[in-house]
Design a protein around this motif. Structure first.
Motif, mmCIF file in Angstrom:
data_model
loop_
_atom_site.group_PDB
_atom_site.id
_atom_site.type_symbol
_atom_site.label_atom_id
_atom_site.label_comp_id
_atom_site.label_asym_id
_atom_site.label_seq_id
_atom_site.Cartn_x
_atom_site.Cartn_y
_atom_site.Cartn_z
ATOM 1 N N ASP A 151 1.315 5.867 -7.549
ATOM 2 C CA ASP A 151 0.074 6.836 -7.789
ATOM 3 C C ASP A 151 0.421 8.186 -7.669
ATOM 4 O O ASP A 151 -0.078 8.844 -8.962
ATOM 5 N N SER A 152 0.790 8.431 -6.950
ATOM 6 C CA SER A 152 1.358 10.102 -6.458
ATOM 7 C C SER A 152 2.026 10.675 -7.250
ATOM 8 O O SER A 152 1.872 11.908 -7.947
ATOM 9 N N GLY B 166 -1.392 -3.584 -3.745
ATOM 10 C CA GLY B 166 -1.551 -1.865 -2.824
ATOM 11 C C GLY B 166 -2.630 -1.666 -3.412
ATOM 12 O O GLY B 166 -3.181 -0.614 -2.499
ATOM 13 N N GLY B 167 -3.253 -1.456 -5.051
ATOM 14 C CA GLY B 167 -4.182 -0.818 -5.733
ATOM 15 C C GLY B 167 -5.454 -2.256 -5.726
ATOM 16 O O GLY B 167 -6.335 -1.274 -6.314
ATOM 17 N N ALA C 213 0.754 -1.321 0.094
ATOM 18 C CA ALA C 213 -0.615 -0.668 -0.220
ATOM 19 C C ALA C 213 0.700 1.468 0.099
ATOM 20 O O ALA C 213 0.468 2.278 -0.757
ATOM 21 N N ALA C 214 1.923 0.920 0.576
ATOM 22 C CA ALA C 214 2.945 1.989 0.916
ATOM 23 C C ALA C 214 3.597 2.444 -0.351
ATOM 24 O O ALA C 214 3.229 4.229 -1.071
ATOM 25 N N PHE D 46 2.522 1.700 -3.831
ATOM 26 C CA PHE D 46 1.083 2.432 -4.764
ATOM 27 C C PHE D 46 1.099 3.500 -4.216
ATOM 28 O O PHE D 46 0.573 3.683 -4.685
ATOM 29 N N GLN D 47 0.490 3.832 -3.004
ATOM 30 C CA GLN D 47 0.662 5.350 -3.025
ATOM 31 C C GLN D 47 2.044 6.827 -3.194
ATOM 32 O O GLN D 47 1.147 7.443 -4.206
ATOM 33 N N ALA D 48 2.799 6.207 -3.269
ATOM 34 C CA ALA D 48 3.976 6.941 -3.820
ATOM 35 C C ALA D 48 3.897 6.722 -5.494
ATOM 36 O O ALA D 48 3.872 8.329 -5.652
ATOM 37 N N SER E 132 3.229 -4.127 -6.842
ATOM 38 C CA SER E 132 2.525 -2.637 -5.851
ATOM 39 C C SER E 132 1.336 -2.417 -6.362
ATOM 40 O O SER E 132 0.524 -2.021 -5.572
ATOM 41 N N TYR F 198 -5.997 0.369 -13.756
ATOM 42 C CA TYR F 198 -5.513 0.881 -13.132
ATOM 43 C C TYR F 198 -5.273 2.314 -13.844
ATOM 44 O O TYR F 198 -6.018 3.261 -13.564
ATOM 45 N N ARG G 291 -0.019 10.359 -11.076
ATOM 46 C CA ARG G 291 -0.692 10.806 -11.738
ATOM 47 C C ARG G 291 0.361 12.328 -11.106
ATOM 48 O O ARG G 291 -0.610 13.781 -12.490
#
Length: 348
Positions: free
Chosen positions: A244-245, A281-282, A237-238, A240-242, A277, A289, A248
């Motif tokens: 994804d940011s 994570g997603g 999750a961590a 993927f969050q990085a 990830s 995605y 985007r």
């Protein structure tokens, strides 16, 4: 006069065209290892069509029919065609000839027509199931690595093989229902069946010549997925969050034909890390995605630039074709782009 002398019917004309088209396809596609399964299928199809034509034009005068035995070869032919075309690293070998031993063994038994058709139907169902497994694996691997598989000439191939599979199943049903259907119905079904096969044959040959770039990553994807995860699942999750940011912020999803290798090149992460990830994570595939980000981008652009057409919005968001744009919206929102975006524009 010549047609009348040989008593050719419409279905015989289709058979002649199929025979010649098959031989033309062999001449055009032979030599490429990936097409060996298709070349074998075209050769067998031409051979079967030749025997079929001979037996129909000489009905009553043929001492021994050969074509019933070919019902045992249709399944192996389709299976090998699919396997070699989708997984070129598993080429045809001499061991694959064992798939056709039942056909040779059945040649002396062709007078027992109903038993022959039953054995052929069972054989085809088994091989069709095996081929369909390859098709599902191929489709899943494409979604794993490519955000827009249609743009790389893959979607048409998958659909063509599925249509061919359906036609083969319908033909199997037709053959096994001959004893309980009337002559006009049998003749019409047979003509439509042969015409459909000819059309699919032409589409496959033309498509492979015009769009030879095919997906080569099925084995690579499956091998990667079978390996242990690169990190603990709790880290997914961590990461993927990085990721994804960053995606985007840089709007990499707006790049047409984006794939995992592209993201790996942008970020410096490995393909396996990115794939893991996003999946873990997603909770979605790479294709889902990226396409969800594109849908969100189209919605934003629809409100900020109401003067643009839907196709212009699609291109700005990274979609490479109108058909993929429509298909993605229908899959993710259950609506067409127009149905989804019109209310958004109306609220402004």
């Amino acid at each position: 006069m010549l047609l009348a002398e040989f008593h050719l019917q419409a279905v015989n004309i289709i058979q002649i065209l199929s025979l010649l088209t098959g031989l033309l396809g062999v001449a055009l596609l032979a030599g490429e290892r990936r097409y060996n399964g298709l070349v074998l299928a075209l050769l067998m199809q031409s051979l079967m069509m030749g025997f079929n034509l001979y037996e129909e034009l000489n009905a009553g005068a043929v001492a021994w029919y050969i074509t019933p035995a070919f019902s045992l070869s249709l399944g192996p032919i389709f299976y090998l065609l699919v396997r070699v075309l989708l997984v070129p690293e598993q080429p045809l070998t001499y061991r694959d000839s064992a798939h056709f031993l039942p056909t040779l063994m059945a040649l002396p038994l062709t007078p027992y027509l109903q038993w022959m058709l039953l054995a052929g139907a069972i054989s085809q169902l088994i091989y069709f199931a095996l081929a369909f497994r390859w098709l599902k694996r191929y489709h899943a691997a494409m979604a794993e690595r490519e955000a827009d598989t249609e743009s790389k000439g893959l979607h048409w191939l998958f659909n063509t093989l599925v249509v061919l599979l359906v036609l083969l199943i319908l033909d199997m049903v037709r053959v096994n229902l001959q004893s309980v259907t009337t002559e006009p119905f049998r003749s019409t079904w047979y003509l439509l069946d042969q015409s459909a096969f000819l059309l699919v044959l032409c589409v496959a040959i033309v498509g492979l010549i015009r769009q030879p770039a095919l997906f080569n990553g099925l084995s690579e994807v499956e091998q990667t997925n079978a390996e242990p995860a690169p990190h603990e699942d709790s880290q997914a999750a961590a990461i993927f969050q990085a990721l994804d940011s960053q995606i985007r912020e840089q709007q990499w999803y707006c790049q047409p034909r984006i794939c995992l290798q592209d993201i790996a090149g942008f970020t410096g992460l490995s393909v396996k890390d990115i794939s893991w990830s996003i999946n873990t994570g997603g909770g979605m595939s790479f294709a889902d995605y990226i396409n969800q980000l594109r849908i969100n981008r189209v919605a934003e652009l629809a409100k900020s630039t109401p003067d643009k057409t839907l196709l212009e919005l699609a291109m700005d968001a990274g979609f490479s074709s109108k058909s993929s744009f429509n298909a993605v919206f229908k899959k993710h929102t259950g609506k067409t782009p127009g149905q989804y975006l019109t209310p958004l524009r109306a609220r402004d």
